[in-house]
Design a protein around this motif. Structure first.
Motif, PDB file in Angstrom:
ATOM      1  N   PRO A 320       0.576  -1.212  -0.208  1.00  0.00           N
ATOM      2  CA  PRO A 320       0.004   0.011  -0.023  1.00  0.00           C
ATOM      3  C   PRO A 320       0.884   1.310  -0.136  1.00  0.00           C
ATOM      4  O   PRO A 320       1.932   1.455   0.528  1.00  0.00           O
ATOM      5  CB  PRO A 320      -0.854  -0.170   1.290  1.00  0.00           C
ATOM      6  N   ASP A 321       0.401   2.328  -0.665  1.00  0.00           N
ATOM      7  CA  ASP A 321       1.089   3.691  -0.610  1.00  0.00           C
ATOM      8  C   ASP A 321       0.884   4.427   0.612  1.00  0.00           C
ATOM      9  O   ASP A 321       1.576   5.131   1.349  1.00  0.00           O
ATOM     10  CB  ASP A 321       0.589   4.589  -1.778  1.00  0.00           C
ATOM     11  N   SER A 322      -0.340   3.834   1.248  1.00  0.00           N
ATOM     12  CA  SER A 322      -0.731   4.410   2.479  1.00  0.00           C
ATOM     13  C   SER A 322      -2.051   3.610   3.319  1.00  0.00           C
ATOM     14  O   SER A 322      -2.493   2.709   2.503  1.00  0.00           O
ATOM     15  CB  SER A 322      -1.442   5.816   2.328  1.00  0.00           C
ATOM     16  N   GLY A 323      -2.057   3.894   4.531  1.00  0.00           N
ATOM     17  CA  GLY A 323      -2.800   3.037   5.125  1.00  0.00           C
ATOM     18  C   GLY A 323      -2.244   1.756   5.421  1.00  0.00           C
ATOM     19  O   GLY A 323      -1.019   1.500   5.411  1.00  0.00           O
ATOM     20  N   GLU A 324      -3.053   0.766   6.034  1.00  0.00           N
ATOM     21  CA  GLU A 324      -2.254  -0.299   6.780  1.00  0.00           C
ATOM     22  C   GLU A 324      -3.089  -1.768   6.763  1.00  0.00           C
ATOM     23  O   GLU A 324      -4.356  -1.472   6.918  1.00  0.00           O
ATOM     24  CB  GLU A 324      -1.953  -0.025   8.144  1.00  0.00           C
ATOM     25  N   LEU A 325      -2.512  -2.816   6.243  1.00  0.00           N
ATOM     26  CA  LEU A 325      -3.018  -4.093   6.595  1.00  0.00           C
ATOM     27  C   LEU A 325      -2.601  -4.801   7.817  1.00  0.00           C
ATOM     28  O   LEU A 325      -1.343  -5.052   7.883  1.00  0.00           O
ATOM     29  CB  LEU A 325      -2.684  -4.894   5.279  1.00  0.00           C
ATOM     30  N   ARG A 326      -3.564  -4.850   8.796  1.00  0.00           N
ATOM     31  CA  ARG A 326      -3.042  -5.348  10.356  1.00  0.00           C
ATOM     32  C   ARG A 326      -3.324  -6.931  10.443  1.00  0.00           C
ATOM     33  O   ARG A 326      -4.690  -7.006  10.362  1.00  0.00           O
ATOM     34  CB  ARG A 326      -3.750  -4.551  11.287  1.00  0.00           C
ATOM     35  N   TRP A 327      -2.392  -7.707  10.230  1.00  0.00           N
ATOM     36  CA  TRP A 327      -2.554  -9.212  10.501  1.00  0.00           C
ATOM     37  C   TRP A 327      -2.799  -9.577  12.032  1.00  0.00           C
ATOM     38  O   TRP A 327      -1.816  -9.078  12.875  1.00  0.00           O
ATOM     39  CB  TRP A 327      -1.610  -9.911  10.046  1.00  0.00           C
ATOM     40  N   SER A 328      -3.811 -10.196  12.520  1.00  0.00           N
ATOM     41  CA  SER A 328      -3.984 -10.452  14.088  1.00  0.00           C
ATOM     42  C   SER A 328      -3.103 -11.808  14.415  1.00  0.00           C
ATOM     43  O   SER A 328      -3.517 -12.587  13.595  1.00  0.00           O
ATOM     44  CB  SER A 328      -5.377 -10.513  14.214  1.00  0.00           C
ATOM     45  N   GLY A 329      -2.608 -11.924  15.601  1.00  0.00           N
ATOM     46  CA  GLY A 329      -2.303 -13.129  16.174  1.00  0.00           C
ATOM     47  C   GLY A 329      -1.097 -13.547  15.510  1.00  0.00           C
ATOM     48  O   GLY A 329      -0.870 -14.811  15.280  1.00  0.00           O
ATOM     49  N   GLY A 330       0.048 -13.013  14.968  1.00  0.00           N
ATOM     50  CA  GLY A 330       1.185 -13.259  14.701  1.00  0.00           C
ATOM     51  C   GLY A 330       1.041 -13.436  12.966  1.00  0.00           C
ATOM     52  O   GLY A 330       0.327 -12.823  12.458  1.00  0.00           O
ATOM     53  N   THR A 331       2.055 -14.352  12.346  1.00  0.00           N
ATOM     54  CA  THR A 331       2.202 -14.633  10.990  1.00  0.00           C
ATOM     55  C   THR A 331       1.107 -15.377  10.524  1.00  0.00           C
ATOM     56  O   THR A 331       0.752 -16.351  10.968  1.00  0.00           O
ATOM     57  CB  THR A 331       3.658 -15.243  10.627  1.00  0.00           C
ATOM     58  N   HIS A 332       0.698 -14.983   9.340  1.00  0.00           N
ATOM     59  CA  HIS A 332      -0.172 -15.720   8.522  1.00  0.00           C
ATOM     60  C   HIS A 332       0.212 -16.036   7.368  1.00  0.00           C
ATOM     61  O   HIS A 332       0.873 -15.327   6.649  1.00  0.00           O
ATOM     62  CB  HIS A 332      -1.740 -15.163   8.331  1.00  0.00           C
ATOM     63  N   ARG A 333      -0.048 -17.408   6.801  1.00  0.00           N
ATOM     64  CA  ARG A 333       0.155 -17.929   5.458  1.00  0.00           C
ATOM     65  C   ARG A 333      -0.894 -17.613   4.213  1.00  0.00           C
ATOM     66  O   ARG A 333      -1.917 -17.973   4.806  1.00  0.00           O
ATOM     67  CB  ARG A 333       0.541 -19.368   5.634  1.00  0.00           C
ATOM     68  N   VAL A 334      -0.654 -17.048   3.495  1.00  0.00           N
ATOM     69  CA  VAL A 334      -1.397 -16.444   2.289  1.00  0.00           C
ATOM     70  C   VAL A 334      -1.335 -17.023   1.082  1.00  0.00           C
ATOM     71  O   VAL A 334      -0.075 -16.891   0.824  1.00  0.00           O
ATOM     72  CB  VAL A 334      -1.658 -15.079   2.455  1.00  0.00           C
ATOM     73  N   GLN A 335      -2.146 -17.644   0.309  1.00  0.00           N
ATOM     74  CA  GLN A 335      -1.907 -18.180  -0.934  1.00  0.00           C
ATOM     75  C   GLN A 335      -2.766 -17.506  -1.798  1.00  0.00           C
ATOM     76  O   GLN A 335      -3.927 -17.466  -1.540  1.00  0.00           O
ATOM     77  CB  GLN A 335      -1.828 -19.816  -0.957  1.00  0.00           C
TER      78      GLN A 335
END
Length: 501
Positions: A320-335
């Motif tokens: 992102p240029d601005s703003g935030e993507l907040r993952w909860s509870g540690g690392t998450h694997r995304v596919q």
């Protein structure tokens, strides 16, 4: 009234294998006949026979093959070239491939005029602009000077229709002309095809989209394994289908929005005013949302709405240029599961090798990879022997299952699916959707499902984001948003979704 198109006992065989078997139908001026069926039903081969475009080694026979009063049974290629464009025109599925990328749109539309008329170059240019205006292309004079890649999917399809109409054919064959289009664009192209029929042209509309057929056709012919198994008025065939196959096709394209939201957990991902621009043009603008554990979040919108860019930020391909993507509870694997699995796989590798590579990247020891490949294949409903095939040797449904298997190899928590079923036949699509439901339950997956097909989104999603020009204009539960949309764009999307949801 004499038929514009009359076909009796049409058969197409390739190397002794009968692929179209005794097909008969007729289409009158001003009438639209739809041909429906799954891949391999013979519908596209039937359409090709109407244009003299038979594949190599194909043998085409018919008791009657009459096109606008002309008996075409014994035509040579020279005869067909004179007929194509002047008496029968074709609108194909992929306008970007069908239009010459090196020619301006106006020149492409004018080409049939050069072949079939004696108009001068300037007269052809003027007529091409008139044809583009006739298919409701805005700013037609400017568009005529552009190249195909400079037009949107809907505008390219309109240009292809204009080119097909240039020779004023009595018969227009439209082969899956709306498959890859967004709901609102699809609705406009279908309305255009209907208006062409109403103006007196006989239209043959080939599709696996039952809702689109309801919208545009007068009569429908259902094909399976090369044969016609049912035909009649659209209201009769779809209202009271006689064949189990027809009933299954209809059922696979009609879903009620999900109303259950059981088993959803805490927030996995929170998007806070996320924005992304390319060359100064906003692709996503201040998008905020919450993704819950075990949830399927649908993202809908037209091409260019920002839904794929948002997905690419979620999987980490873009930042992102601005703003935030907040993952909860540690690392998450995304596919990510791509729209086009044929393009996503290395064509030189077998499916098994691609899966082993994914397992290696995930840290799985070499000694257990073969067993894991077999287990992944079984989990997505593929025979183990198929792992020895290359992507091109699989059907579309098999390739999509293989793409899901490769995504699962990394043991993800979140699966992002970008138009994963848009190119699949109804029953194949339904099987893939059922597979995703089962995988979500068995693996406790959280999913983001991107699609322009509102019926599919209704079937699989708990909540939905509606995006327009990079902005999330509406969000909420699927049941609430689809039952009572608040934003005008959502209302337009639902109204344009052929047949509704």
């Amino acid at each position: 009234m004499m038929s514009a198109l009359a076909v009796q006992n049409l058969s197409v065989a390739i190397r002794g294998t009968l692929l179209v078997d005794g097909v008969s139908f007729d289409v009158g001026p001003g009438e639209c006949l739809a041909i429906v069926g799954e891949s391999g039903a013979g519908k596209t081969l039937t359409a090709a026979a109407l244009l003299g475009l038979r594949p190599d080694a194909a043998r085409v026979t018919a008791e009657v093959l009459n096109i606008d009063g002309v008996d075409a049974r014994d035509f040579s290629e020279t005869d067909w070239r004179a007929l194509r464009g002047s008496r029968v025109g074709l609108v194909s599925q992929d306008a970007l491939v069908s239009l010459d990328p090196l020619r301006r749109v106006g020149a492409e539309v004018a080409e049939p005029l050069a072949i079939h008329t004696r108009l001068s170059r300037s007269e052809r240019r003027d007529r091409a602009i008139e044809l583009l205006e006739a298919v409701s292309m805005t700013d037609a004079a400017r568009r005529a000077g552009q190249y195909p890649h400079e037009l949107s999917g809907g505008l390219r399809q309109r240009a292809l229709i204009a080119s097909a109409l240039a020779g004023e054919p009595a018969v227009l064959v439209a082969d899956e002309p709306t498959t890859a289009l967004d709901a609102t664009v699809q609705a406009r192209v279908l309305a255009l095809l209907r208006s062409i029929a109403d103006a007196g042209t006989a239209v043959v509309f080939i599709s696996h989209d039952i809702a689109a057929v309801r919208r545009v056709a007068d009569r429908v012919m259902v094909m399976r394994a090369g044969r016609v198994i049912e035909q009649g008025a659209v209201a009769d065939v779809f209202g009271a289908p006689q064949e189990e196959y027809t009933r299954a096709l209809i059922a696979a394209t009609t879903h009620e929005p999900r109303s259950d939201r059981f088993g959803l957990g805490d927030a996995v991902l929170t998007g806070v005013e996320v924005s992304k621009s390319f060359s100064g043009v906003p692709a996503v603008d201040d998008a905020s949302f919450t993704l819950l554990q075990g949830q399927t979040l649908g993202i809908v919108g037209e091409s260019g709405s920002g839904k794929t860019t948002l997905a690419r930020m979620i999987v980490g391909v873009e930042r992102p240029d601005s703003g935030e993507l907040r993952w909860s509870g540690g690392t998450h694997r995304v596919q990510l599961v791509h729209q086009n699995p044929l393009g996503a796989f290395d064509p030189r590798w077998t499916i098994g090798r691609s899966l082993r590579e994914a397992l290696e990247a995930g840290g799985v020891p070499r000694s257990v990879r073969a067993a894991r490949v077999a287990a992944l294949m079984a989990e997505v409903g593929l025979e183990p022997a198929l792992s020895r095939r290359r992507p091109a040797e699989l059907s579309g449904g098999q390739r999509q299952r293989a793409a899901i298997a490769r995504a699962l190899a990394a043991d993800p928590d979140v699966l992002v699916l970008d138009e994963p079923v848009s190119a699949l036949d109804p029953s194949v699509r339904e099987k893939v959707l059922q597979l995703l439901w089962r995988l979500q339950r068995d693996r406790e997956l959280t999913m983001i499902f991107i699609s322009h097909d509102l019926d599919v989104v209704a079937a699989v999603s708990d909540d939905v984001l509606v995006m327009q020009d990079g902005v999330v204009v509406e969000q909420g539960t699927v049941a609430a948003v689809f039952a009572a949309p608040q934003h005008p764009f959502t209302q337009e999307l639902l109204a344009a979704s052929a047949g509704g949801v």
